[in-house]
Motif scaffolding. Structure first.
Motif, mmCIF file in Angstrom:
data_model
loop_
_atom_site.group_PDB
_atom_site.id
_atom_site.type_symbol
_atom_site.label_atom_id
_atom_site.label_comp_id
_atom_site.label_asym_id
_atom_site.label_seq_id
_atom_site.Cartn_x
_atom_site.Cartn_y
_atom_site.Cartn_z
ATOM 1 N N ARG A 165 29.909 -114.299 -24.873
ATOM 2 C CA ARG A 165 28.334 -114.210 -24.874
ATOM 3 C C ARG A 165 27.811 -112.877 -24.297
ATOM 4 O O ARG A 165 26.507 -112.599 -24.633
ATOM 5 N N TRP A 166 28.373 -112.280 -23.517
ATOM 6 C CA TRP A 166 27.959 -110.981 -22.882
ATOM 7 C C TRP A 166 27.832 -109.817 -23.836
ATOM 8 O O TRP A 166 26.911 -108.938 -23.610
ATOM 9 N N ILE A 167 28.577 -110.034 -24.935
ATOM 10 C CA ILE A 167 28.543 -109.107 -25.795
ATOM 11 C C ILE A 167 27.084 -108.977 -26.493
ATOM 12 O O ILE A 167 26.646 -107.802 -26.680
ATOM 13 N N PHE A 168 26.397 -110.036 -26.671
ATOM 14 C CA PHE A 168 25.060 -110.084 -27.107
ATOM 15 C C PHE A 168 24.042 -110.261 -26.034
ATOM 16 O O PHE A 168 23.116 -109.451 -26.242
ATOM 17 N N SER A 169 24.415 -110.593 -25.092
ATOM 18 C CA SER A 169 23.427 -110.852 -23.967
ATOM 19 C C SER A 169 23.160 -109.549 -23.093
ATOM 20 O O SER A 169 22.035 -109.307 -22.604
ATOM 21 N N ILE A 170 23.911 -108.533 -23.297
ATOM 22 C CA ILE A 170 23.759 -107.267 -22.526
ATOM 23 C C ILE A 170 22.750 -106.444 -23.314
ATOM 24 O O ILE A 170 22.307 -105.501 -22.816
ATOM 25 N N ASN A 171 22.533 -106.826 -24.837
ATOM 26 C CA ASN A 171 21.538 -106.054 -25.317
ATOM 27 C C ASN A 171 20.114 -106.409 -24.792
ATOM 28 O O ASN A 171 19.182 -105.549 -24.949
ATOM 29 N N LEU A 172 19.895 -107.587 -24.137
ATOM 30 C CA LEU A 172 18.565 -108.201 -23.795
ATOM 31 C C LEU A 172 17.849 -107.160 -22.768
ATOM 32 O O LEU A 172 16.738 -106.613 -22.999
ATOM 33 N N PRO A 173 18.472 -106.906 -21.710
ATOM 34 C CA PRO A 173 17.824 -106.046 -20.560
ATOM 35 C C PRO A 173 17.694 -104.615 -21.390
ATOM 36 O O PRO A 173 16.761 -104.077 -20.957
ATOM 37 N N LEU A 174 18.770 -104.140 -21.864
ATOM 38 C CA LEU A 174 18.584 -102.659 -22.582
ATOM 39 C C LEU A 174 17.630 -102.552 -23.556
ATOM 40 O O LEU A 174 16.701 -101.746 -23.552
ATOM 41 N N GLY A 175 17.515 -103.619 -24.447
ATOM 42 C CA GLY A 175 16.454 -103.466 -25.529
ATOM 43 C C GLY A 175 15.254 -103.774 -24.923
ATOM 44 O O GLY A 175 14.108 -103.125 -25.493
ATOM 45 N N LEU A 176 14.893 -104.646 -24.025
ATOM 46 C CA LEU A 176 13.506 -104.601 -23.338
ATOM 47 C C LEU A 176 13.170 -103.406 -22.927
ATOM 48 O O LEU A 176 11.997 -102.954 -22.893
ATOM 49 N N ALA A 177 13.969 -102.869 -22.189
ATOM 50 C CA ALA A 177 13.762 -101.348 -21.436
ATOM 51 C C ALA A 177 13.320 -100.285 -22.799
ATOM 52 O O ALA A 177 12.317 -99.402 -22.428
ATOM 53 N N VAL A 178 13.997 -100.167 -23.744
ATOM 54 C CA VAL A 178 13.968 -99.281 -24.890
ATOM 55 C C VAL A 178 12.328 -99.742 -25.529
ATOM 56 O O VAL A 178 11.584 -98.960 -25.813
ATOM 57 N N LEU A 179 12.268 -101.036 -25.556
ATOM 58 C CA LEU A 179 10.853 -101.481 -26.251
ATOM 59 C C LEU A 179 9.646 -101.279 -25.250
ATOM 60 O O LEU A 179 8.682 -100.431 -25.668
ATOM 61 N N VAL A 180 9.765 -101.345 -24.032
ATOM 62 C CA VAL A 180 8.484 -100.901 -23.075
ATOM 63 C C VAL A 180 8.551 -99.310 -23.063
ATOM 64 O O VAL A 180 7.559 -98.725 -23.446
#
Length: 486
Positions: A165-180
């Motif tokens: 599940r970390w394969i997908f969950s690791i996207n969340l903090p990086l993706g949120l930083a990208v979005l902001v």
């Protein structure tokens, strides 16, 4: 934008490309843990859809993303794509069945289609008026290719030492930083003209690419090439293509204007990218197959060999970027990259069942040097030659041609191997001397794949000579009339 804002935005773009490309490849190394956790009895039959759902969804939306960029502006579309990708990633990490995971992968693929294409539009628009900065598209292409090479290895590491599940969950903090960060620093041109979007054309393009990808995914594997299912999908793909071309001729605002193909750089650039996509899948997939089947290397260790290919791509991308900034035309890189890659494939075709693995690493390094000259500079060529108001369509177009080329290449190589070798796979259970004989036969079949890859790159070399000698007039950095920023 200030220079600091541009540097931050460029870094954000590279991170988004890494996220999208890694998630395309990373699942292939985590299939066993996923099946064991979600559906140990019947899940193995659904595993191919974890990759297919992602690739089908991302390919289907590519033409629409390009048109949306040209109509709404790249920033809005970029933020929407990142948000969709994050939603899909969260759903993947929370999936409780294989069916839920496949559906979530499709959502993730819709967002990833934008991350891998709209991001390159953003990079092009980060240049100021009159600037010609080749490192943007070049580094974007190299990061994309390097991510393809490293994805299976990273997936194996996360699966072995943490939950899948970390394969997908690791996207969340990086993706949120990208979005902001993107929302705060990006200030890009936004078109103010009232232009319609050809949703019918986008639907026909999606139908064509989906049917074609299903043919290449299922043909010779799930169903025989002559089966009613494959024949129907092939006819449906041809019909959708015919209707799509008709729509592009008659629509007021076509989703993929046929007028672009009158521009020599775009016409031949698309063709080269399709050939590169076909050859790249042969290098990535069948080298991994050779290592695991013929040499007994584990899947995670086999992924480490692709690091040499990624190093070659990165080094060549940096050097060609520097040379391009000094005015060397993309045509020169297309010719030299095609020639080097063709030679590398010929060397791979001479690899036997007892060839030194360090020699194989050197061959992969050379493959990377060849592809590294092609991937980023082709994007730069298309962006420089595209009319300003069609920058988004041209950029996503080259990505679409690479995707279709990859699918056709996978089908071509898979059919070739099945024709040249009809023995058992895997070979680990074949006893004694019989196994040695089967290994040699299978390696001979893989040699056919690499010879075919060399032939594709020879065709690519011929096509590259059709490109203009001088660099195209730059269009991406030119300001639109009365632009607004968002």
């Amino acid at each position: 934008m200030t220079e600091t804002q541009r540097k931050i935005a460029f870094l954000v773009c590279l991170v988004t490309i890494v996220l999208a490309v890694l998630d395309m490849q990373i699942v292939s190394a985590a299939t066993v843990p996923i099946v064991r956790d979600l559906d140990p009895d019947h899940g193995i039959d659904k595993i191919p859809w974890l990759v297919s759902a992602f690739s089908l969804a991302s390919a289907a939306v590519l033409p629409l993303y390009g048109k949306l960029c040209d109509v709404l502006g790249a920033k809005r579309v970029f933020l929407g794509a990142v948000g969709t990708f994050l939603l899909g990633s969260a759903l993947c990490g929370a999936a409780r069945s294989i069916g839920q995971l496949v559906a979530a992968r499709a959502v993730q693929g819709v967002g990833a289609g934008g991350l891998m294409s709209v991001t390159m539009v953003v990079i092009a628009q980060l240049r100021g008026p009159g600037e010609r900065d080749s490192k943007g598209a070049g580094m974007g292409g190299i990061v994309s290719g390097g991510g393809m090479a490293l994805g299976p290895w990273i997936g194996g590491l996360l699966s072995d030492h943490a939950s899948w599940r970390w394969i997908f969950s690791i996207n969340l903090p990086l993706g949120l930083a990208v979005l902001v960060l993107a929302a705060c620093v990006l200030k890009l041109p936004r078109h103010t003209a009232d232009r319609s979007i050809d949703f019918l054309g986008a639907g026909l393009a999606a139908a064509f690419s989906t049917a074609l990808l299903l043919v290449t995914e299922w043909g010779g594997k799930e169903y025989a090439w002559s089966s009613p299912q494959i024949v129907f999908l092939a006819l449906a793909s041809a019909a959708a293509l015919g209707l799509f071309v008709w729509r592009q001729v008659t629509a007021a605002e076509p989703i993929l204007p046929l007028s672009m193909f009158r521009v020599r750089e775009l016409r031949w650039g698309f063709a080269i990218q399709a050939l590169v996509g076909a050859a790249l899948v042969g290098a990535l997939y069948y080298v991994m197959v050779y290592l695991q089947v013929a040499r007994g290397v584990s899947s995670s260790s086999a992924g480490l060999y692709l690091v040499f290919m990624a190093v070659g791509m990165t080094a060549a991308g940096v050097v060609t970027g520097k040379l391009a900034e000094r005015g060397r035309p993309e045509r020169a890189f297309a010719i030299s990259g095609s020639a080097v890659t063709a030679v590398a494939f010929l060397l791979l075709a001479t690899t036997g069942s007892d060839t030194s693995l360090w020699w194989l690493r050197a061959e992969l390094l050379l493959v990377g040097v060849g592809f590294g000259q092609l991937i980023g500079q082709l994007i730069q060529l298309v962006q420089d030659a595209a009319p300003r108001h069609q920058l988004g369509v041209a950029t996503t177009g080259i990505r679409l041609f690479q995707t279709l080329g990859t699918a056709l290449g996978a089908a071509l190589f898979g059919t070739l191997v099945s024709r040249l070798y009809d023995g058992p796979v895997p070979l680990a259970f074949v006893p004694g001397t019989a196994r040695t004989t089967e290994v040699h036969a299978y390696v001979d079949a893989l040699d056919g794949v690499f010879f075919c890859g060399a032939a594709l790159m020879a065709v690519c070399l011929v096509v590259a000579t059709r490109l203009p000698v001088s660099r195209p007039a730059q269009s991406a950095g030119e300001p639109a009339s009365e632009p607004a920023t968002v």
